[in-house]
Design an enzyme around this catalytic site. Sequence first.
Site, mmCIF file in Angstrom:
data_model
loop_
_atom_site.group_PDB
_atom_site.id
_atom_site.type_symbol
_atom_site.label_atom_id
_atom_site.label_comp_id
_atom_site.label_asym_id
_atom_site.label_seq_id
_atom_site.Cartn_x
_atom_site.Cartn_y
_atom_site.Cartn_z
ATOM 1 N N ASP A 39 -0.004 2.342 8.208
ATOM 2 C CA ASP A 39 -0.471 1.546 9.348
ATOM 3 C C ASP A 39 0.442 1.632 10.572
ATOM 4 O O ASP A 39 0.032 1.232 11.667
ATOM 5 C CB ASP A 39 -0.628 0.076 8.943
ATOM 6 C CG ASP A 39 -1.776 -0.138 7.977
ATOM 7 O OD1 ASP A 39 -2.585 0.799 7.810
ATOM 8 O OD2 ASP A 39 -1.857 -1.220 7.388
ATOM 9 N N LYS A 54 -24.673 15.825 26.168
ATOM 10 C CA LYS A 54 -23.813 15.843 24.973
ATOM 11 C C LYS A 54 -24.634 15.635 23.715
ATOM 12 O O LYS A 54 -25.589 14.849 23.709
ATOM 13 C CB LYS A 54 -22.779 14.720 25.086
ATOM 14 C CG LYS A 54 -21.417 15.227 25.490
ATOM 15 C CD LYS A 54 -20.411 14.115 25.480
ATOM 16 C CE LYS A 54 -19.477 14.318 24.321
ATOM 17 N NZ LYS A 54 -18.315 13.439 24.404
ATOM 18 N N ASP A 112 2.838 -0.226 11.332
ATOM 19 C CA ASP A 112 2.916 -1.557 11.951
ATOM 20 C C ASP A 112 4.159 -2.349 11.566
ATOM 21 O O ASP A 112 4.123 -3.569 11.512
ATOM 22 C CB ASP A 112 1.656 -2.364 11.605
ATOM 23 C CG ASP A 112 1.527 -2.604 10.108
ATOM 24 O OD1 ASP A 112 2.250 -1.966 9.323
ATOM 25 O OD2 ASP A 112 0.698 -3.438 9.719
ATOM 26 N N ASP A 128 5.774 -4.586 6.192
ATOM 27 C CA ASP A 128 6.495 -5.820 6.528
ATOM 28 C C ASP A 128 6.351 -6.907 5.470
ATOM 29 O O ASP A 128 7.231 -7.741 5.330
ATOM 30 C CB ASP A 128 6.158 -6.313 7.950
ATOM 31 C CG ASP A 128 4.690 -6.632 8.123
ATOM 32 O OD1 ASP A 128 3.901 -6.287 7.232
ATOM 33 O OD2 ASP A 128 4.351 -7.238 9.159
ATOM 34 N N THR A 136 4.436 2.831 5.364
ATOM 35 C CA THR A 136 3.031 2.384 5.402
ATOM 36 C C THR A 136 2.265 3.284 6.365
ATOM 37 O O THR A 136 2.819 3.700 7.390
ATOM 38 C CB THR A 136 2.887 0.917 5.862
ATOM 39 O OG1 THR A 136 1.520 0.677 6.259
ATOM 40 C CG2 THR A 136 3.767 0.586 7.049
ATOM 41 N N ARG A 165 1.027 -5.068 -5.017
ATOM 42 C CA ARG A 165 1.180 -6.204 -4.113
ATOM 43 C C ARG A 165 1.478 -7.378 -5.036
ATOM 44 O O ARG A 165 0.797 -7.554 -6.036
ATOM 45 C CB ARG A 165 -0.094 -6.433 -3.315
ATOM 46 C CG ARG A 165 -0.488 -5.196 -2.486
ATOM 47 C CD ARG A 165 -1.581 -5.511 -1.498
ATOM 48 N NE ARG A 165 -2.166 -4.298 -0.937
ATOM 49 C CZ ARG A 165 -1.716 -3.669 0.153
ATOM 50 N NH1 ARG A 165 -0.663 -4.136 0.793
ATOM 51 N NH2 ARG A 165 -2.321 -2.587 0.611
ATOM 52 N N GLY A 223 0.842 -1.204 0.000
ATOM 53 C CA GLY A 223 0.000 0.000 0.000
ATOM 54 C C GLY A 223 0.876 1.254 0.000
ATOM 55 O O GLY A 223 1.842 1.321 0.756
ATOM 56 N N ARG A 272 -5.678 -3.103 9.074
ATOM 57 C CA ARG A 272 -6.122 -4.501 9.027
ATOM 58 C C ARG A 272 -5.660 -5.247 10.277
ATOM 59 O O ARG A 272 -6.406 -5.977 10.883
ATOM 60 C CB ARG A 272 -5.558 -5.156 7.774
ATOM 61 C CG ARG A 272 -6.472 -6.156 7.181
ATOM 62 C CD ARG A 272 -6.003 -6.696 5.864
ATOM 63 N NE ARG A 272 -4.753 -6.132 5.394
ATOM 64 C CZ ARG A 272 -4.479 -5.923 4.111
ATOM 65 N NH1 ARG A 272 -5.374 -6.183 3.203
ATOM 66 N NH2 ARG A 272 -3.300 -5.462 3.740
HETATM 67 O O1 F6P Z 1 -1.313 -0.035 3.356
HETATM 68 C C1 F6P Z 1 -1.946 -0.717 4.358
HETATM 69 C C2 F6P Z 1 -3.411 -0.570 4.202
HETATM 70 O O2 F6P Z 1 -3.662 0.774 4.162
HETATM 71 C C3 F6P Z 1 -4.273 -1.252 5.252
HETATM 72 O O3 F6P Z 1 -4.563 -0.476 6.358
HETATM 73 C C4 F6P Z 1 -5.499 -1.606 4.477
HETATM 74 O O4 F6P Z 1 -6.154 -2.690 5.039
HETATM 75 C C5 F6P Z 1 -4.947 -1.940 3.146
HETATM 76 O O5 F6P Z 1 -3.825 -1.131 2.987
HETATM 77 C C6 F6P Z 1 -5.886 -1.762 2.013
HETATM 78 O O6 F6P Z 1 -5.170 -1.935 0.846
HETATM 79 P P1 F6P Z 1 -5.778 -2.187 -0.563
HETATM 80 O O7 F6P Z 1 -6.700 -1.092 -0.832
HETATM 81 O O8 F6P Z 1 -4.615 -2.191 -1.471
HETATM 82 O O9 F6P Z 1 -6.454 -3.494 -0.454
#
Ligand code: F6P
Length: 319
Positions: A127, A213, A129, A103, A125, A72, A11, A171
């Site tokens: 994320d 609220k 992560d 990763d 990324t 990917r 991504g 994710r």
């Molecule tokens: O790059 C990571 C991410 O942003 C995740 O948070 C998300 O689940 C995923 O990519 C979605 O990627 P794509 O749209 O390529 O399936």
Amino acid sequence: MKKIAVLTSGGDAPGMNAAIRAVVRKANYHQVDVMGIYRGYEGFIEGKMELLDLGAVGGIIQRGGTMLFSSRCPEFKEDKYQQQGLEKMKQAGVEGLVVIGGDGSYRGALALSKKGFPCVGVPGTIDNDVPGTEYTIGFDTALNTVVESIDKIRDTATSHENSFIVEVMGRDAGDLALWAGLAAGAESILIPEEPYDLDDIIERMNRGVARGKKHSIIIVAEGVMSGGELAQILKEKAGVHTRVSVLGHIQRGGAPSARDRVLAGRLGARAVEVLLEGGSGRAVGIKNHEVFDYDLDEAFKMKHKAEISLYTLSKELSI
Ligand code: F6P
């Protein structure tokens, strides 16, 4: 080394362009040529690349996305495709590779390094992560995008006295949800790393209403469930009506923040140094404001974990 290559994979993330620029400029500073490989490992397999001179990376530091495109590439797990790509690199005289990605992309880099082709990973990324580094390139920008969006949602939520569920990316990791939740003052945050408590979510909403609220905001990381699913559960379990906003790919776009540009510059440049120092199967990262490098093997032994102290804090602050 006289020639290296750079690719972006997985991504995309804001700041990838700034990282590419840093790799090219730092390598050129050391009289090393850089080939830009297109479409991540897909381009690696096909040898789709061209020389990036100093001018080729001019005017990209402020641009979102990646000028090298990304993909990917699940087939890259297979030995035959790795060998095919390595052959292309050999033909082109490429002696090392900087991989900018998450990763999943690091796994490809490690496999190539084990085959004797030096690779260094740069964490890119939204994320946040990637194990080993405190921050990844793109996280800060995405976080600001999410917070800005929630602020806007809050305006209309207040006007219409609505409760909103905001679904954010992540994710496997809850960093975006967690940090955004803290920054935007969400009532509840659901992240993959922690079990959620439906009764607590409902109680927080009710407590807010009792205090007069006008709205409430619940943030859910996509890895937990979709915003729609959560809305359905809340309706069935407590008869609570919520509106749902899925932020989606808007989170991956936009001009990188200053923080991401600086991080990209530091990490991209260090990756080149690591390659030139003879490093292979390494990743660069940041910890306590210091750039460092570590074995990719080590990265896979570690597990990224969202900062649970922030989770606890968010609960305390959004009573
Ligand atoms: O790059 C990571 C991410 O942003 C995740 O948070 C998300 O689940 C995923 O990519 C979605 O990627 P794509 O749209 O390529 O399936």
